[in-house]
Scaffold this motif. Structure first.
Motif, PDB file in Angstrom:
ATOM      1  N   ALA A 188       7.924  11.653  -3.845  1.00 23.84           N
ATOM      2  CA  ALA A 188       7.920  11.156  -2.464  1.00 23.84           C
ATOM      3  C   ALA A 188       7.012   9.935  -2.389  1.00 23.84           C
ATOM      4  N   ALA A 189       7.603   8.778  -2.108  1.00 22.85           N
ATOM      5  CA  ALA A 189       6.864   7.517  -2.047  1.00 22.85           C
ATOM      6  C   ALA A 189       6.646   7.145  -0.574  1.00 22.85           C
ATOM      7  N   HIS A 190       5.391   7.229  -0.154  1.00 21.24           N
ATOM      8  CA  HIS A 190       5.038   6.920   1.238  1.00 21.24           C
ATOM      9  C   HIS A 190       4.612   5.456   1.321  1.00 21.24           C
ATOM     10  N   TRP A 191       5.511   4.614   1.854  1.00 21.80           N
ATOM     11  CA  TRP A 191       5.207   3.213   2.119  1.00 21.80           C
ATOM     12  C   TRP A 191       6.090   2.759   3.265  1.00 21.80           C
ATOM     13  N   GLU A 192       5.709   1.645   3.888  1.00 18.71           N
ATOM     14  CA  GLU A 192       6.379   1.224   5.116  1.00 18.71           C
ATOM     15  C   GLU A 192       7.433   0.163   4.806  1.00 18.71           C
ATOM     16  N   PHE A 193       8.678   0.576   4.942  1.00 16.70           N
ATOM     17  CA  PHE A 193       9.818  -0.272   4.601  1.00 16.70           C
ATOM     18  C   PHE A 193       9.822  -1.562   5.416  1.00 16.70           C
ATOM     19  N   ALA A 194       9.646  -1.449   6.732  1.00 12.55           N
ATOM     20  CA  ALA A 194       9.699  -2.629   7.593  1.00 12.55           C
ATOM     21  C   ALA A 194       8.602  -3.633   7.241  1.00 12.55           C
ATOM     22  N   ALA A 195       7.395  -3.121   6.937  1.00 10.62           N
ATOM     23  CA  ALA A 195       6.288  -4.007   6.585  1.00 10.62           C
ATOM     24  C   ALA A 195       6.561  -4.726   5.271  1.00 10.62           C
ATOM     25  N   MET A 196       7.186  -4.028   4.306  1.00 15.50           N
ATOM     26  CA  MET A 196       7.509  -4.658   3.029  1.00 15.50           C
ATOM     27  C   MET A 196       8.552  -5.755   3.213  1.00 15.50           C
ATOM     28  N   PRO A 227       0.842  -1.204   0.000  1.00 16.37           N
ATOM     29  CA  PRO A 227       0.000   0.000   0.000  1.00 16.37           C
ATOM     30  C   PRO A 227       0.869   1.242   0.000  1.00 16.37           C
ATOM     31  N   MET A 228       0.453   2.249  -0.754  1.00 18.07           N
ATOM     32  CA  MET A 228       1.338   3.386  -0.979  1.00 18.07           C
ATOM     33  C   MET A 228       0.544   4.647  -1.290  1.00 18.07           C
ATOM     34  N   HIS A 229       1.132   5.784  -0.942  1.00 16.92           N
ATOM     35  CA  HIS A 229       0.700   7.092  -1.435  1.00 16.92           C
ATOM     36  C   HIS A 229       1.919   7.732  -2.095  1.00 16.92           C
ATOM     37  N   LEU A 230       1.782   8.126  -3.348  1.00 17.95           N
ATOM     38  CA  LEU A 230       2.867   8.789  -4.070  1.00 17.95           C
ATOM     39  C   LEU A 230       2.531  10.262  -4.249  1.00 17.95           C
TER      40      LEU A 230
END
Length: 270
Positions: free
Chosen positions: A120-128, A100-103
């Motif tokens: 700016a790519a808003h996503w959760e690194f740890a979750a990925m 899931p992401m917001h760009l």
């Protein structure tokens, strides 16, 4: 409501990005950016600034993989475009992750053409990483093992540590603060909203239009939200407000959990 010509031009510039990615066309993709552009992917990691750094970003994260964009909606505000979406990445090993992401794309007109100044790519690194390591089996583990040397080869040891900065974010505490703020606003509890903000908090609703805390509270009555993403010092949120869908970005002060700014992009065509 029809989009104005500028909005159409901004969207056209942004839509060229996934087309170039799907075609594995590096030169076309890199040419979409200004010479001094910044790619912050994910937000919280060290940004890639300038043409050479953006080329290395492609070589590390885009070129070796298959990337599909599943877009829910595009939002235009000023000279920015926000995409609410999921991105599905298939690694060279066959491991696939859906994130899931917001760009957010900020653009500028250069010699008559719209170019990307900042992505700016808003996503959760740890979750990925957790999804890759725990849910895709041996293929995911192999992909993770390959990525480290690949990252160092393209961006050096500093680049690897720069990427790992994305592990740190405002996390659950930030998401809780946003939920408290939005709950108070949706219930038109102006006293609670003021307690969660301060006089220096910048509120834009919609993006580009500054409002007071009272105005923000009145206009977000009965607001709904989901898909909270904590990346770096920002929590991004998919929202629905008076029948219009949008994305809110809630920025937190460095080194604390004071809310610095709330910017809400709304669907122009709603």
């Amino acid at each position: 409501m029809a989009l104005n010509p500028t909005a159409e031009a901004l969207l056209a510039a942004v839509h060229a990005s996934p087309r170039a990615v799907a075609a594995h066309d590096k030169s076309t993709w890199v040419a979409l950016f200004t010479a001094d552009a910044e790619v912050n992917d994910p937000v919280g990691a060290r940004p890639h600034v300038g043409r050479a750094a953006i080329e290395r970003f492609w070589d590390t994260f885009i070129g070796p993989n298959g990337i599909a964009f599943d877009v829910d909606r595009d939002l235009v505000g000023g000279r920015a475009v926000v995409r609410d979406l999921y991105i599905e990445t298939t690694m060279s090993t066959g491991a696939t992750v859906r994130v899931p992401m917001h760009l957010r794309y900020d653009l500028a007109e250069v010699d008559g053409a719209w170019k990307i100044v900042r992505l700016a790519a808003h996503w959760e690194f740890a979750a990925m990483v957790t999804q890759l390591m725990l849910r895709t089996g041996v293929r995911g583990l192999t992909a993770a093992v390959k990525l480290g040397p690949q990252l160092i080869a393209n961006q050096g040891v500093g680049g690897m540590f720069g990427m790992l900065r994305a592990v740190r974010s405002v996390g659950r505490t930030g998401k809780k603060a946003v939920t408290q703020l939005f709950s108070a606003a949706a219930a038109t509890d102006i006293g609670r909203v003021r307690a969660l903000l301060d006089d220096s908090t910048a509120l834009q609703l919609p993006a580009g239009s500054t409002v007071s805390a009272e105005e923000f509270t009145n206009r977000t009555r009965n607001m709904r939200w989901d898909k909270l993403i904590a990346a770096g010092r920002t929590v991004s949120v998919s929202v629905e407000l008076e029948g219009a869908r949008g994305v809110a970005f809630v920025d937190f002060a460095t080194g604390g959990h004071r809310i610095d700014a709330v910017t809400v992009f709304l669907d122009e065509t709603a």
